[in-house]
Design an enzyme around this catalytic site. Structure first.
Site, PDB file in Angstrom:
ATOM      1  N   HIS A  84       0.901  -1.366  -0.180  1.00 43.23           N
ATOM      2  CA  HIS A  84      -0.154  -0.065   0.149  1.00 43.23           C
ATOM      3  C   HIS A  84       0.894   1.336  -0.198  1.00 43.23           C
ATOM      4  CE1 HIS A  84       0.007   0.302   4.463  1.00 43.23           C
ATOM      5  NE2 HIS A  84      -0.189   1.407   4.366  1.00 43.23           N
ATOM      6  N   ASP A 206       1.115  -7.629   2.357  1.00 43.42           N
ATOM      7  CA  ASP A 206       1.274  -6.290   2.081  1.00 43.42           C
ATOM      8  C   ASP A 206       2.617  -5.684   1.828  1.00 43.42           C
ATOM      9  OD1 ASP A 206       0.906  -3.373   1.672  1.00 43.42           O
ATOM     10  OD2 ASP A 206      -0.543  -3.477   3.624  1.00 43.42           O
ATOM     11  N   SER A 622       4.046   2.338   8.560  1.00 48.74           N
ATOM     12  CA  SER A 622       3.643   1.355   7.551  1.00 48.74           C
ATOM     13  C   SER A 622       4.984   1.125   6.732  1.00 48.74           C
ATOM     14  CB  SER A 622       2.509   1.745   6.553  1.00 48.74           C
ATOM     15  OG  SER A 622       1.398   1.390   6.854  1.00 48.74           O
TER      16      SER A 622
END
Ligand code: ARG
Ligand code: GLU
Length: 686
Positions: A84, A206, A622
């Protein structure tokens, strides 16, 4: 009575000491935590984490793009981050013929790697406490300019810690030739989509892989085919051994925004006013967009990123409200503040502090609320934003004696404009704005228009019906002048201008309030001596540590910390977009031939996918490396559970969990889905 006193004493206690695993620590000061870290399983030293003089783990961690973290996996600049985080880059490289979002991408050699124009990564060169230098009269600009001059591609900034009680200089080196090396298809990298976002059990692969390039001297350089892979001072060793519940974990990355020390006024504002308002408005926008997406594949794709963005914070805020209410954070803070006030009463520098803060909140909250209400309602209307910027461009051009090509801008806008969706949103947003606006702030012209048309929605319909800016016919400057949409923009001009003045990161960062936090933090440190203070997240490099752990999700419902490929297969459904996995994964599962990635998990042969841990993380973390006690990479952080997102204001060790993709799943996907195991040759696998 006694019971009550006892309860309030208990409430206070929980703020006295930092709970296990709470905290985002500054790497250069990690020495103060190292004893605790080592008692929990960390085997390395403070110097291994951060050093200016020798290579340390910090040299293997980068800030990726705008707001993510990434880490080096090889001496040849191979870089790992989330899918992402790489999403925008992958999208920008994709086309109908080369749809890397859908099918994934794997460069077979350096020459096949795809440059991403505009993508940069930044390495922290050093951080330095400059509080004393600034106090001694040195100018911030001078310190920054001197730091920038020290090296190629250097940028520097001075960041406030504890509301300005401490100031740190951060010097970064930015590399601007970054290339895509590999990405799984979205059906793996975004598996679960928004349905599973912020949720456990999770099965998202991810991750995406890039490579940083440098000039011949290993320094930053513009893209050139002659550039060479950047050689980092340090890269991570990858552990292939796997994680177990209880294992030490450390996260090294760039968390963006927390407010752990704000007083009860700010907590109440978030839990009772701000979050509920934003959630309610976003629910309506999401309902409109989702319904349109369900009816058309074209709309589903066109609105995919918009939907994901709206839904991401929407879900996070719901968890935050739930968490703050459940923990009674505001109530506990009030008790804490009452105790503080007793201590401060006879100290002239602190005695009136809390009163001043309450007053400042009272003054700023209406302004900040209006800003948030406006930006979550009227400002989300695409037609509104378009018309506003069109008017601004026309006015700017006129002031400069130039002309502005109104028709070109109009054409650009309507090309991808979906009026049906935008108008449906506008009807709801204007109506909601009117219902939620502070009565004395209601624009008189808006009131008049709504009265004239017999309701907010009817007024919006009239604007959209009569505006030439939304039609296909060519428009000229004179059309702009009397246009209904332009009048609509004008009606909100005061609100818009005022809201720009209050565009602070958080309510408490408004200067009228923030000025009191500096002495307040000072006072807290004098008064609350046993509390271990760490500075709020502000996109600077931090260390968080904890352990792999499940948690009691609900009464008698324990959530185990490791998810497996079996869970992917349980969710697999070719008819549901978010859960439609690639056929090759089904085939591998059918044979159960997982090769070297097979592992006994919960008594069965499987492959691990994601795991939970107790690390204190936030947005910006992230892509952060998750490392074990030996400093080896065991995963990539990418999320929290939504019910633990109140950790941005209060961390609760019993429920707060970050979610990481297990590095063995990353390796499994590279190897078995991507057929790219040649990448292992340059990694250090252990
Ligand atoms: N919740 C994660 C974060 O805050 C992941 C967001 C991206 N994924 C998504 N489905 N929207 O950034
Ligand atoms: N997904 C978030 C990010 O992009 C991390 C989740 C969180 O807020 O902890 O930074």
């Amino acid at each position: 009575m006694i019971k009550k006193l006892f309860a309030s004493a208990l409430l206070c206690l929980s703020f006295l000491t930092v709970q296990a695993d709470e905290g985002m620590w500054l790497p250069s000061l990690i020495g103060s935590r190292i004893k605790d870290m080592r008692s929990k399983g960390f085997k390395l030293s403070a110097e291994d984490i951060y050093s200016v003089n020798k290579a340390s783990l910090k040299d293997a961690v980068v800030q990726f793009g705008g707001g993510c973290t990434g880490e080096f996996l090889s001496a040849e600049g191979l870089l790992l981050t989330n899918h992402h985080c790489g999403y925008g880059s992958i999208q920008s490289l994709s086309s109908v013929e080369h749809d890397y979002l859908t099918y994934g991408f794997w460069a077979k050699s350096h020459s096949e790697e795809l440059p991403v124009p505009g993508l940069t990564i930044s390495l922290l060169v050093k951080m330095e406490d400059v509080t004393d230098r600034l106090a001694a009269g040195e100018k911030a600009e001078d310190i920054i300019a001197a730091a920038r001059a020290e090296g190629e591609g250097y940028r520097a900034s001075i960041e406030q810690m504890y509301y300005g009680n401490q100031q740190f200089l951060f010097v970064y080196q930015t590399y601007r030739d970054v290339r895509l090396v590999g990405t799984p298809p979205s059906s793996i990298g975004k598996f679960g989509g928004d349905t599973d976002n912020w949720v456990w059990p999770r099965h998202t692969g991810d991750f995406s892989i890039f490579r940083v390039y440098a000039g011949a001297d290993n320094q930053p350089a513009d893209y050139s085919k002659d550039n060479k892979p950047y050689q980092p001072k340090r890269h991570f060793t990858v552990s292939t051994k796997g994680v177990d519940e209880g294992d030490f974990t450390m996260i090294y990355g760039f968390p963006g925004n927390t407010q752990e020390y704000v007083i009860s006024d700010a907590v109440d504002y978030v839990a009772k006013t701000s979050d509920p308002m934003k959630i309610a408005l976003r629910t309506q926008r999401l309902d409109i967009i989702s319904a349109a997406q369900a009816e058309s594949a074209e709309v589903r794709i066109a609105y995919a990123a918009v939907h994901a963005n709206i839904a991401n914070a929407w879900k996070k805020w719901q968890g935050e409200v739930l968490g703050l209410n459940r923990l009674r954070t505001a109530e506990k803070k009030r008790a804490y503040e009452a105790d503080f006030a007793k201590w401060a009463a006879n100290k002239s520098e602190y005695a009136s502090l809390l009163d001043n803060m309450h007053k400042a909140y009272e003054e700023v909250i209406p302004e900040y609320y209006m800003r948030e209400l406006f930006s979550e309602s009227v400002a989300t209307i695409e037609a509104y934003s378009f018309a506003r910027s069109l008017v601004a461009s026309v006015e700017r051009a006129q002031a400069e004696g130039k002309t502005f090509d109104v028709e070109a801008a109009h054409q650009r806008f309507i090309k991808s404009y979906n009026q049906q969706i935008d108008q449906a949103i506008a009807r709801r947003m204007v109506d909601e704005f009117c219902q939620r606006v502070l009565p004395e702030r209601m624009p008189a012209d808006l009131k008049a228009q709504i009265a004239y048309y017999g309701g907010a929605e009817k007024y919006v319909d009239a604007v959209f019906r009569s505006s030439r800016l939304l039609g296909n016919d060519p428009v000229t400057i004179s059309d702009v002048r009397g246009d209904a949409l332009v009048n609509f923009v004008r009606i909100f001009n005061n609100i818009y201008n005022n809201s720009r003045k209050y565009a602070y990161r958080n309510l408490s960062n408004a200067p009228q309030i923030e000025q009191y936090y500096r002495p307040y933090m000072q006072a807290l440190r004098e008064w609350d001596k046993d509390r271990a203070f760490y500075p709020d997240a502000n996109f600077t490099l931090r260390v968080a540590y904890g352990k792999v752990a499940g948690y009691e999700y609900a009464d008698a419902e324990y959530h185990h910390p490791v998810s497996t490929i079996d869970g992917i297969m349980e969710k697999d459904d070719p008819n549901v977009y978010d859960y439609n996995i690639p056929q090759v994964l089904r085939d591998i599962y059918a044979t159960k031939d997982y090769g070297r990635w097979a592992q006994q998990i919960y008594g069965k042969k499987s492959v691990p996918v994601c795991f939970l841990a107790t690390n204190h993380t936030s947005g910006g973390n992230s892509g952060s490396p998750v490392i074990n006690g030996k400093g080896e990479l065991i995963g990539i952080n990418f999320d929290r559970t939504w019910r633990s997102t109140m950790s941005d204001m209060e961390f609760d060790p019993s429920i707060c969990r970050n979610i990481s993709v297990d590095i063995r799943y990353v390796l499994f996907v590279i190897d078995r889905i991507g057929g790219a195991s040649y990448l292992f040759d340059e990694m250090t696998l252990k």
